[in-house]
Scaffold this motif. Structure first.
Motif, mmCIF file in Angstrom:
data_model
loop_
_atom_site.group_PDB
_atom_site.id
_atom_site.type_symbol
_atom_site.label_atom_id
_atom_site.label_comp_id
_atom_site.label_asym_id
_atom_site.label_seq_id
_atom_site.Cartn_x
_atom_site.Cartn_y
_atom_site.Cartn_z
ATOM 1 N N LEU A 71 0.921 -1.402 -0.315
ATOM 2 C CA LEU A 71 -0.276 0.159 0.219
ATOM 3 C C LEU A 71 0.927 0.954 0.131
ATOM 4 N N ARG A 72 1.857 1.373 0.839
ATOM 5 C CA ARG A 72 2.145 2.867 1.138
ATOM 6 C C ARG A 72 3.681 2.758 -0.431
ATOM 7 N N ALA A 73 3.623 1.800 -1.039
ATOM 8 C CA ALA A 73 4.752 1.927 -1.883
ATOM 9 C C ALA A 73 3.740 2.420 -3.566
ATOM 10 N N ILE A 74 2.788 1.556 -3.614
ATOM 11 C CA ILE A 74 1.872 2.238 -4.864
ATOM 12 C C ILE A 74 1.575 4.116 -4.515
ATOM 13 N N LEU A 75 1.296 3.943 -3.367
ATOM 14 C CA LEU A 75 0.832 5.693 -2.726
ATOM 15 C C LEU A 75 1.694 6.505 -3.306
ATOM 16 N N ARG A 76 3.825 5.916 -2.875
ATOM 17 C CA ARG A 76 4.457 6.516 -3.465
ATOM 18 C C ARG A 76 4.867 6.794 -5.197
ATOM 19 N N ARG A 77 3.980 6.052 -5.583
ATOM 20 C CA ARG A 77 4.292 6.372 -6.624
ATOM 21 C C ARG A 77 3.392 7.477 -8.095
ATOM 22 N N PRO A 78 4.709 7.740 -9.017
ATOM 23 C CA PRO A 78 4.077 9.034 -9.921
ATOM 24 C C PRO A 78 2.654 9.327 -9.922
ATOM 25 N N GLY A 79 1.929 10.283 -9.684
ATOM 26 C CA GLY A 79 0.824 10.854 -9.445
ATOM 27 C C GLY A 79 0.099 10.858 -8.070
ATOM 28 N N ASN A 80 1.224 9.842 -7.268
ATOM 29 C CA ASN A 80 0.624 9.582 -6.343
ATOM 30 C C ASN A 80 1.124 10.245 -4.312
ATOM 31 N N ILE A 81 2.787 10.655 -5.239
ATOM 32 C CA ILE A 81 3.529 11.405 -4.406
ATOM 33 C C ILE A 81 2.847 12.089 -3.339
ATOM 34 N N GLU A 82 3.002 11.902 -1.637
ATOM 35 C CA GLU A 82 2.499 12.256 -1.027
ATOM 36 C C GLU A 82 3.569 13.435 0.079
ATOM 37 N N ILE A 83 3.642 14.240 0.653
ATOM 38 C CA ILE A 83 4.621 14.761 1.478
ATOM 39 C C ILE A 83 4.410 14.533 3.267
ATOM 40 N N GLU A 84 5.677 14.440 3.447
ATOM 41 C CA GLU A 84 5.697 13.430 4.794
ATOM 42 C C GLU A 84 5.147 14.154 5.825
ATOM 43 N N SER A 85 5.365 15.203 6.072
ATOM 44 C CA SER A 85 5.042 15.756 7.424
ATOM 45 C C SER A 85 4.106 17.223 6.920
ATOM 46 N N LEU A 86 3.466 17.615 8.186
ATOM 47 C CA LEU A 86 2.862 19.039 8.265
ATOM 48 C C LEU A 86 3.301 19.008 9.211
ATOM 49 N N CYS A 87 3.290 21.208 9.118
ATOM 50 C CA CYS A 87 4.061 21.620 10.422
ATOM 51 C C CYS A 87 3.089 22.689 10.771
ATOM 52 N N LEU A 88 2.983 23.292 12.003
ATOM 53 C CA LEU A 88 1.570 24.590 12.334
ATOM 54 C C LEU A 88 2.728 24.963 13.396
ATOM 55 N N GLY A 89 3.072 25.997 13.940
ATOM 56 C CA GLY A 89 3.224 26.725 14.972
ATOM 57 C C GLY A 89 4.108 25.398 15.938
ATOM 58 N N ARG A 90 3.973 24.894 16.965
ATOM 59 C CA ARG A 90 4.895 23.873 17.297
ATOM 60 C C ARG A 90 4.697 22.927 17.072
ATOM 61 N N LEU A 91 3.495 22.785 16.499
ATOM 62 C CA LEU A 91 3.319 20.855 16.165
ATOM 63 C C LEU A 91 3.551 20.161 14.541
ATOM 64 N N HIS A 92 4.039 19.068 14.507
ATOM 65 C CA HIS A 92 4.188 18.548 13.705
ATOM 66 C C HIS A 92 3.457 17.238 13.549
ATOM 67 N N PHE A 93 3.326 16.761 12.230
ATOM 68 C CA PHE A 93 2.881 15.484 11.857
ATOM 69 C C PHE A 93 2.999 14.996 10.993
ATOM 70 N N ASP A 94 3.695 14.007 10.849
ATOM 71 C CA ASP A 94 4.439 12.794 10.545
ATOM 72 C C ASP A 94 2.940 11.636 10.124
ATOM 73 N N LEU A 95 3.058 12.194 8.806
ATOM 74 C CA LEU A 95 1.929 11.168 7.493
ATOM 75 C C LEU A 95 2.118 10.094 7.426
ATOM 76 N N ARG A 96 3.921 9.792 7.594
ATOM 77 C CA ARG A 96 3.992 8.361 7.221
ATOM 78 C C ARG A 96 3.726 7.412 8.557
ATOM 79 N N ASN A 97 4.193 7.949 9.851
ATOM 80 C CA ASN A 97 3.897 6.666 10.830
ATOM 81 C C ASN A 97 2.673 7.468 11.698
ATOM 82 N N ARG A 98 2.353 8.218 11.251
ATOM 83 C CA ARG A 98 1.128 8.847 11.580
ATOM 84 C C ARG A 98 0.893 8.861 13.633
ATOM 85 N N GLU A 99 1.939 10.148 13.081
ATOM 86 C CA GLU A 99 2.451 10.568 14.801
ATOM 87 C C GLU A 99 1.909 12.511 14.656
ATOM 88 N N ALA A 100 1.988 12.714 16.253
ATOM 89 C CA ALA A 100 2.021 14.233 16.297
ATOM 90 C C ALA A 100 3.046 14.561 17.429
#
Length: 225
Positions: A112-141
């Motif tokens: 699942l992770r592999a097909i979502l990394r293919r061209p057209g499905n490339i996704e950023i790995e983290s989101l940041c706002l203020g002091r908050l960091h959200f790791d999309l790959r590991n689903r951790e805040a």
């Protein structure tokens, strides 16, 4: 992430649904092609997991209809037919990948992770706002170096808001991100999840604010000085 699982073997379906949900993946489970077609018409999916041998036909039959509605949706076939001819047929008829039964759940997650990394499905790995960091790959805040203890649905609420930081996220969009189609949603359940996330962010000094947009939804943004 939201996936559709079309699998008619109850034990196999239960194991896969539990594993996917444990990885914070919203999972809609159906056991027929007819139900899968209806689900694809009603919901947007990041991937489809299709058993070939369903009670009302071959899961391959669903690919063309799914791609007509959601053109780029990746498809992984789950099949007990492991010979070369069947694997080639799966791929030639539009599947992106296949897994021969029995298989390890860890391999399914990796594919699942592999097909979502293919061209057209490339996704950023983290989101940041203020002091908050959200790791999309590991689903951790995290706030700074401190991990936030958030149950699965609170994590899904936070992820949905972070993906659209600075914009209002409608209640219906949040509910779709947090609940599967088989989940019973109590009238105030979403509000309770958001309230708990808000309290935890405030207590951790995340430097963000979650605002209620009355009658519409919620918005997360960096806290004002």
């Amino acid at each position: 992430m939201r996936v559709l699982l079309a699998e008619d073997e109850p034990e196999m379906a239960a194991v896969l649904v539990a594993a996917l949900r444990n990885n914070n993946i919203i999972t809609d489970h159906v056991s027929t092609i007819e139900a899968a077609e209806e689900a694809v018409r009603l919901n947007s999916y990041d991937a489809l997991l299709l058993d070939r041998s369903l009670p009302d036909g071959d899961g391959l039959e669903l690919i063309a209809e799914a791609r007509r509605i959601q053109a780029a949706v990746p498809v992984i076939m789950l099949t007990a037919r492991g010979d070369l001819k069947d694997r080639i047929e799966d791929l030639d008829l539009g599947a992106d990948d296949y897994l021969a039964k029995p298989f390890a759940v860890e391999e399914l997650m990796a594919r699942l992770r592999a097909i979502l990394r293919r061209p057209g499905n490339i996704e950023i790995e983290s989101l940041c706002l203020g002091r908050l960091h959200f790791d999309l790959r590991n689903r951790e805040a995290r706030v700074g170096e401190v991990a936030l203890e958030l149950p699965r649905r609170e994590l899904l609420v936070l992820e949905a808001l972070m993906r659209r930081a600075g914009r209002t996220v409608e209640r219906s969009s949040l509910e779709e991100a947090v609940y599967g189609m088989d989940d019973e949603i109590q009238s105030n359940a979403l509000d309770a999840h958001v309230s708990r996330v808000r309290r935890k962010l405030d207590a951790a000094g995340a430097g963000v604010e979650i605002h209620t947009i009355r009658g519409v939804g919620y918005l997360i943004r960096q806290a004002r000085p």
